[in-house]
Design a protein around this motif. Structure first.
Motif, PDB file in Angstrom:
ATOM      1  N   GLY A 103       0.787  -1.226   0.000  1.00 31.57           N
ATOM      2  CA  GLY A 103       0.000   0.000   0.000  1.00 31.57           C
ATOM      3  C   GLY A 103       0.815   1.269   0.000  1.00 31.57           C
ATOM      4  N   ILE A 104       2.051   1.222   0.501  1.00 35.29           N
ATOM      5  CA  ILE A 104       2.851   2.433   0.677  1.00 35.29           C
ATOM      6  C   ILE A 104       4.116   2.435  -0.171  1.00 35.29           C
ATOM      7  CG2 ILE A 104       4.017   1.473   2.709  1.00 35.29           C
ATOM      8  CD1 ILE A 104       3.084   5.159   2.204  1.00 35.29           C
ATOM      9  N   ALA A 119     -10.036   0.561   0.612  1.00 31.04           N
ATOM     10  CA  ALA A 119      -8.661   1.045   0.744  1.00 31.04           C
ATOM     11  C   ALA A 119      -7.796   0.570  -0.419  1.00 31.04           C
ATOM     12  CB  ALA A 119      -8.062   0.581   2.068  1.00 31.04           C
ATOM     13  N   VAL A 120      -7.956  -0.687  -0.834  1.00 36.08           N
ATOM     14  CA  VAL A 120      -7.196  -1.194  -1.981  1.00 36.08           C
ATOM     15  C   VAL A 120      -7.524  -0.380  -3.229  1.00 36.08           C
ATOM     16  CG1 VAL A 120      -6.822  -3.169  -3.493  1.00 36.08           C
ATOM     17  CG2 VAL A 120      -6.983  -3.510  -1.020  1.00 36.08           C
ATOM     18  N   THR A 151      -5.131   4.521  -7.080  1.00 35.23           N
ATOM     19  CA  THR A 151      -5.490   5.712  -7.847  1.00 35.23           C
ATOM     20  C   THR A 151      -4.360   6.731  -7.792  1.00 35.23           C
ATOM     21  OG1 THR A 151      -6.491   6.808  -5.939  1.00 35.23           O
ATOM     22  CG2 THR A 151      -7.919   5.351  -7.249  1.00 35.23           C
ATOM     23  N   GLU A 152      -4.499   7.805  -8.545  1.00 39.35           N
ATOM     24  CA  GLU A 152      -3.528   8.894  -8.498  1.00 39.35           C
ATOM     25  C   GLU A 152      -3.488   9.521  -7.106  1.00 39.35           C
ATOM     26  OE1 GLU A 152      -0.610  11.476  -9.097  1.00 39.35           O
ATOM     27  OE2 GLU A 152      -1.160   9.796 -10.423  1.00 39.35           O
ATOM     28  N   GLU A 205      -1.135   7.591  -5.071  1.00 33.81           N
ATOM     29  CA  GLU A 205       0.250   7.924  -5.392  1.00 33.81           C
ATOM     30  C   GLU A 205       0.651   9.243  -4.741  1.00 33.81           C
ATOM     31  OE1 GLU A 205       3.983   7.509  -6.587  1.00 33.81           O
ATOM     32  OE2 GLU A 205       2.413   5.999  -6.743  1.00 33.81           O
ATOM     33  N   ARG A 206      -0.237  10.225  -4.736  1.00 40.02           N
ATOM     34  CA  ARG A 206       0.071  11.497  -4.076  1.00 40.02           C
ATOM     35  C   ARG A 206       0.304  11.289  -2.581  1.00 40.02           C
ATOM     36  NH1 ARG A 206      -4.205  13.400  -7.319  1.00 40.02           N
ATOM     37  NH2 ARG A 206      -5.599  13.432  -5.511  1.00 40.02           N
ATOM     38  N   ARG A 207      -0.518  10.460  -1.973  1.00 38.15           N
ATOM     39  CA  ARG A 207      -0.349  10.195  -0.546  1.00 38.15           C
ATOM     40  C   ARG A 207       0.983   9.512  -0.281  1.00 38.15           C
ATOM     41  NH1 ARG A 207      -5.516   9.496   3.086  1.00 38.15           N
ATOM     42  NH2 ARG A 207      -7.039  10.709   1.929  1.00 38.15           N
TER      43      ARG A 207
END
Length: 393
Positions: free
Chosen positions: A209-210, A280-281, A286-287, A290-292
């Motif tokens: 996820g990260i 959450a998945v 999503t974009e 990616e920003r997060r």
């Protein structure tokens, strides 16, 4: 029961006594005893645990399926949302199948005790998570540690006497060592596993996820995902929920369905949690996801640079989402954590047996929902290292 009180007193005298603290949530700021604290102690790396979209998904699942499953999934506890989540996790990891367990701990214990047996050998990194070690011991396989990330020692062990007739070899490692902020040498481990016919098991609890494209994880970040037969993921870190999953081939997952006692004999993951994890998945791919990720990793880098400038010894390798500030003794870790809390910053004081003796530390994990101002406030709360050393003495 006097001996229990004596044991607890001994823990307290060594700075190892623990306590539970009631906190309202795991957001970037929390309230404790009427004070607002900057929260750098969470594993909620992307800040999704309180995201309204996950809350909505959980509420809808609650209204549709109720609070719990009422049974193990192999009885009558299976719901469509479980299978949707498993399909989404398998797709995220570009694998054939996944199996969701009630927790990450249960996943590791269940997987290793199911796959390995008395004839087998398990070689494990010395700093692996406790759940991997417990699963290895429960398997009754021959269990050997190799020094943390020491590939030469691991190769010597693999070149030694093999398993008993009919036995197999396993190499087991965390992907990201969450108390150090460092990465496993997965590229080299893949080569060793293939050379010595060992099954490589990678626990990517803190990478899923990260880390990597679309948050696929550490193995994708390093480009070796297709060569790792079994990955473990957790739903409780970057995904912000609860639960764990084994991810691999359809054949392997089918075997675990029949042999993993931690799955077979556990009530199924609550549908509300499965639905929130499924959302959450979706978000992490999503974009916005990616920003997060970029934001969280930028804050980690800023925090690391600031602490090193203040004289602290910091362990971290990008893109791990956490870092560790080494302080030495359990007492020193607790003193610094208490000092920081008084300054309005909540941190984790990590002590043995979680980490080796003499390496107690402060663990810091910014969230994507923190701001630059939050990180500057955290840095301002830390005294310079030499000032703190004098104060601690």
């Amino acid at each position: 029961m006097r001996w229990l009180a004596q044991q607890l007193q001994q823990l307290a005298s060594k700075g190892l006594r623990r306590q539970l603290r009631p906190l309202p949530c795991s957001g970037p700021h929390v309230t404790y005893k009427g004070r607002r604290l900057l929260n750098l102690a969470s594993n909620d790396y992307l800040g999704l645990s309180t995201d309204p979209r996950l809350v909505t998904a959980a509420r809808e699942a609650l209204e549709r399926w109720g609070v719990g499953t009422g049974a193990a999934r192999l009885v009558v506890g299976n719901r469509p949302v479980h299978e949707a989540l498993e399909a989404a996790l398998a797709d995220l990891k570009e694998a054939e199948a996944a199996l969701v367990f009630p927790s990450g701990y249960a996943t590791n214990v269940g997987v290793l005790s199911a796959l390995a047996g008395p004839r087998d050998q398990i070689f494990a990194d010395a700093l692996n998570h406790a759940s991997l070690n417990d699963g290895a011991r429960l398997s009754r396989a021959s269990f050997r540690y190799y020094r943390h990330r020491d590939l030469e020692q691991l190769q010597r062990l693999l070149e030694g006497p093999g398993p008993r007739p009919g036995g197999r070899r396993f190499i087991v490692t965390d992907a990201i060592f969450s108390m150090d902020g460092t990465l496993a040498p997965l590229n080299e481990l893949v080569v060793l596993a293939e050379r010595y016919d060992a099954l490589l098991v990678v626990d990517d609890a803190h990478g899923t996820g990260i880390v990597g494209p679309e948050g696929r994880g550490t193995a994708h970040y390093l480009g070796v995902a297709s060569r790792i037969p079994l990955q473990i993921a957790t739903l409780s870190k970057a995904l912000g929920v609860q639960g764990g999953a084994a991810i691999g081939s359809a054949l392997l997952i089918d075997y675990l369905l029949h042999r993993a006692r931690a799955f077979i004999y556990s009530t199924g993951l609550a549908p509300v949690l499965a639905a929130a994890a499924l959302e959450a998945v979706r978000i992490i791919r999503t974009e916005e996801g990616e920003r997060r990720r970029r934001q969280q990793q930028r804050l980690v880098a800023r925090l690391k640079a600031g602490l090193e400038a203040q004289g602290y010894i910091v362990r971290h390798e990008a893109p791990a989402p956490m870092l560790a500030v080494l302080v030495g003794t359990p007492e020193a870790a607790m003193q610094l954590a208490t000092y920081l809390e008084a300054q309005g910053v909540l941190v984790g004081a990590i002590r043995p047996p979680t980490v080796p003796p003499g390496t107690s530390r402060i663990r810091l994990a910014p969230m994507a929902t923190h701001t630059d101002e939050d990180i500057e406030a955290a840095l301002a709360a830390f005294p310079r290292a030499e000032v703190w050393a004098h104060h601690a003495d």
